[in-house]
Design a protein around this motif. Structure first.
Motif, PDB file in Angstrom:
ATOM      1  N   CYS A   1       1.274  10.390  -2.421  1.00  0.00           N
ATOM      2  CA  CYS A   1       0.008   9.684  -2.674  1.00  0.00           C
ATOM      3  C   CYS A   1      -1.056  10.645  -3.196  1.00  0.00           C
ATOM      4  N   TYR A   2      -1.732  10.253  -4.228  1.00  0.00           N
ATOM      5  CA  TYR A   2      -2.821  11.023  -4.856  1.00  0.00           C
ATOM      6  C   TYR A   2      -2.340  12.187  -5.692  1.00  0.00           C
TER       7      TYR A   2
ATOM      8  N   TYR B   1      -0.875  11.673   7.268  1.00  0.00           N
ATOM      9  CA  TYR B   1      -2.037  10.840   6.948  1.00  0.00           C
ATOM     10  C   TYR B   1      -2.278   9.820   8.066  1.00  0.00           C
TER      11      TYR B   1
ATOM     12  N   GLN C   1       3.622  16.447   3.018  1.00  0.00           N
ATOM     13  CA  GLN C   1       2.530  15.755   2.331  1.00  0.00           C
ATOM     14  C   GLN C   1       2.021  16.651   1.213  1.00  0.00           C
TER      15      GLN C   1
ATOM     16  N   SER D   1       0.847  -1.197   0.000  1.00  0.00           N
ATOM     17  CA  SER D   1       0.000   0.000   0.000  1.00  0.00           C
ATOM     18  C   SER D   1       0.877   1.240   0.000  1.00  0.00           C
ATOM     19  N   GLY D   2       0.219   2.380  -0.081  1.00  0.00           N
ATOM     20  CA  GLY D   2       0.944   3.641   0.043  1.00  0.00           C
ATOM     21  C   GLY D   2       1.596   3.744   1.413  1.00  0.00           C
ATOM     22  N   THR D   3       0.877   3.311   2.429  1.00  0.00           N
ATOM     23  CA  THR D   3       1.425   3.354   3.788  1.00  0.00           C
ATOM     24  C   THR D   3       2.697   2.511   3.882  1.00  0.00           C
TER      25      THR D   3
ATOM     26  N   LEU E   1       5.491   4.358   2.131  1.00  0.00           N
ATOM     27  CA  LEU E   1       5.944   5.470   2.975  1.00  0.00           C
ATOM     28  C   LEU E   1       6.721   4.966   4.185  1.00  0.00           C
TER      29      LEU E   1
ATOM     30  N   ASP F   1       5.335  12.688   0.793  1.00  0.00           N
ATOM     31  CA  ASP F   1       4.219  11.747   0.615  1.00  0.00           C
ATOM     32  C   ASP F   1       3.510  12.169  -0.674  1.00  0.00           C
TER      33      ASP F   1
ATOM     34  N   THR G   1      -3.025   6.739   8.601  1.00  0.00           N
ATOM     35  CA  THR G   1      -2.412   5.412   8.749  1.00  0.00           C
ATOM     36  C   THR G   1      -0.924   5.507   9.097  1.00  0.00           C
TER      37      THR G   1
ATOM     38  N   SER H   1      -0.494  16.005  -1.002  1.00  0.00           N
ATOM     39  CA  SER H   1      -1.944  16.007  -1.131  1.00  0.00           C
ATOM     40  C   SER H   1      -2.562  16.752   0.037  1.00  0.00           C
TER      41      SER H   1
ATOM     42  N   SER I   1       1.426   4.918  -3.979  1.00  0.00           N
ATOM     43  CA  SER I   1       0.738   3.649  -4.148  1.00  0.00           C
ATOM     44  C   SER I   1       0.358   3.414  -5.605  1.00  0.00           C
TER      45      SER I   1
ATOM     46  N   LYS J   1      -3.346   3.853  -6.528  1.00  0.00           N
ATOM     47  CA  LYS J   1      -3.829   5.213  -6.736  1.00  0.00           C
ATOM     48  C   LYS J   1      -3.347   5.657  -8.123  1.00  0.00           C
TER      49      LYS J   1
HETATM   50  C1  PLP Z   1      -3.820   7.100   0.505  1.00  0.00           C
HETATM   51  C2  PLP Z   1      -2.795   7.896   1.171  1.00  0.00           C
HETATM   52  C3  PLP Z   1      -1.837   7.314   1.999  1.00  0.00           C
HETATM   53  C4  PLP Z   1      -1.846   5.853   2.366  1.00  0.00           C
HETATM   54  O1  PLP Z   1      -2.001   5.038   1.306  1.00  0.00           O
HETATM   55  P1  PLP Z   1      -2.682   3.581   1.464  1.00  0.00           P
HETATM   56  O2  PLP Z   1      -2.428   3.007   0.134  1.00  0.00           O
HETATM   57  O3  PLP Z   1      -4.117   3.818   1.743  1.00  0.00           O
HETATM   58  O4  PLP Z   1      -1.973   2.891   2.544  1.00  0.00           O
HETATM   59  C5  PLP Z   1      -0.878   8.126   2.558  1.00  0.00           C
HETATM   60  N1  PLP Z   1      -0.873   9.443   2.333  1.00  0.00           N
HETATM   61  C6  PLP Z   1      -1.792  10.055   1.562  1.00  0.00           C
HETATM   62  C7  PLP Z   1      -1.716  11.532   1.345  1.00  0.00           C
HETATM   63  C8  PLP Z   1      -2.780   9.301   0.945  1.00  0.00           C
HETATM   64  O5  PLP Z   1      -3.681   9.894   0.173  1.00  0.00           O
END
Ligand code: PLP
Length: 440
Positions: A208-209, A117, A171, A90-92, A95, A206, A119, A173, A229, A232
């Motif tokens: 992600c997105y 984020y 981050q 996953s993204g987590t 990271l 980070d 998680t 996003s 991820s 995404k």
């Molecule tokens: C989705 C997301 C994560 C975590 O990604 P997962 O794939 O859900 O574990 C971390 N940071 C940001 C900004 C995200 O949008």
């Protein structure tokens, strides 16, 4: 009014909102085209061929597909190298690899964009006491909230950038906090300033997105390390799983040592299912990201016309795919998510209820009915069941799917509204009155 009549009015409303956002859609499409050229160029540069898609087994030594995939990601993320693998869950997870690569016992990690984020809080060790957190490895953490206008609070940050700080977390996003975008310009400035103040600190983004929402990626802006991820943005909806860590050679090597084994790093790791979908997803990613963005802009326009506070506003710049809409009531959050669920290609018949999710603090309702479990480049919506009852809408591999989802949402919200409201909204969108623009 029966359902068919309601649907007819809802469709007119949707069409009017779509007409208004056309100039923004056009800008998104122009950006998409340039990004696509960049992706195509990167795929051609490694001379991709069919043999590269073949699965590998066991140790996965010398898998050419994986090496080319990593070269393509490095190129697109603007970094020296990259680690890309389906076993990054996953993204987590990606990271986590990056965070451990950037720090050692005795170091401090500082987030300059407020609380990371959800998680990641257990990973860092600021929430719960999961074994193996950064904290349990002797890494401390501090966070500097963003200023009310969304800028970085340098005054508070400065004393925290001295040793033992070894890494700074940013981050890209907006995620599930509401704040102005930290787009390319703001992040370039931030990174340049960090280089002056704390030249040795590792800058970790980070991502992600954020991928492909703008025309360049944080490696080009000077970041040392970024992670994201494959279910995404960069997986284009086709990647069945995986994640990436891109950055400086030494840091990516450390991340790979943590994913596999010190001393072997990226030399091992079989692509059991081959790499075709990872490449093909990347090839389609600029298109899928553009469709999701068009859907988000459309939803923002529609819901601000309906009188809801939306963030970002429909005509505001974006650095990710997330659209927040303040529903104001628990039942409306549930109605919204149920609407999105009802438009899903998979599991559309499920009845949603709020529940607990691993890694998240509040009860949360989630609409996901995609082809990849949890794949949030596919149309999805979720919201914690607590005031102010915001929902977060994201993704949509095709904008038609977003439209179908919005129609189902509106049908369910009608119950909460009464008829008069919709006629007013239609009037307003037809240009007979002034639009209402709200944001939280
Ligand atoms: C989705 C997301 C994560 C975590 O990604 P997962 O794939 O859900 O574990 C971390 N940071 C940001 C900004 C995200 O949008």
């Amino acid at each position: 009014m029966n359902e068919a009549a309601r649907r007819a009015i809802i469709r007119q409303t949707l069409a009017l909102a779509r007409r208004e956002v056309q100039p923004l859609w056009q800008a998104i499409e122009e950006r998409r085209e340039r990004t696509f050229r960049r992706v195509l160029g990167a795929l051609q540069e490694v001379s991709l061929s069919e043999a590269d898609f073949a699965p590998s087994t066991g140790y996965g030594y010398g898998a050419p597909g994986r090496q080319k995939l990593e070269a393509v990601y490095a190129r697109l993320m603007g970094t020296a190298t990259a680690l890309v693998h389906p076993s990054i869950v996953s993204g987590t997870h990606a990271l986590t690899l990056a965070l451990f690569a950037a720090t050692s016992a005795g170091d401090r990690l500082v987030s300059l964009t407020g609380t990371p984020y959800d998680t990641l809080l257990q990973v860092i060790g600021v929430r719960g006491d999961a074994p193996g957190s950064l904290r349990s490895h002797g890494v401390s953490f501090a966070e500097v909230p963003l200023l009310p206008d969304g800028r970085i609070d340098w005054q508070t940050a400065k004393p925290l950038l001295a040793p033992p700080t070894a890494a700074v977390f940013l981050q890209r996003s907006r995620g599930y906090g509401l704040r102005p975008v930290l787009g390319e310009r703001a992040l370039r400035e931030t990174i340049a300033r960090l280089r002056e103040v704390a030249p040795r600190v590792v800058i970790l983004v980070d991502n992600c997105y954020g991928e492909f929402v703008e025309e360049t990626e944080p490696g080009e802006w000077g970041a040392d390390l970024l992670a994201g991820s494959l279910i995404k943005n960069p997986g284009g909806g086709l990647a069945p799983g995986g994640g990436y860590v891109a950055g400086r050679e030494d840091l990516v090597e450390r991340a790979a040592s943590r994913l596999t084994v010190p001393g072997q790093g990226r030399e091992i790791g079989p692509l059991l299912a081959g790499s075709r979908l990872l490449f093909q997803g990347l090839f389609l990613a600029p298109q899928a990201v553009a469709e999701a963005l068009k859907g988000a802009v459309w939803a923002a326009r529609l819901f601000s016309a309906l009188g809801y506070a939306v963030d970002p506003a429909w005509d505001e710049p974006r650095s990710d795919l997330v659209q927040a809409i303040e529903m104001g009531a628990r039942e409306e959050v549930l109605a919204f998510c149920q609407g999105i669920q009802s438009a899903a290609p998979v599991d559309h018949h499920l009845h949603l209820e709020g529940g607990d999710m691993p890694g998240y603090e509040d009860a949360i309702v989630m609409a996901t009915g995609g082809f990849v479990q949890g794949g949030s480049l596919e149309l999805s919506a979720d919201g914690p069941l607590r005031p102010p009852y915001r929902v977060y809408l994201q993704g949509g591999l095709t904008v038609d799917h977003v439209g179908a989802g919005l129609e189902e949402v509106c049908l369910r919200l009608w119950e909460h509204h009464g008829e008069g409201k919709w006629e007013n909204v239609l009037e307003r969108l037809r240009g007979k009155g002034k639009g209402t623009e709200n944001r939280p």
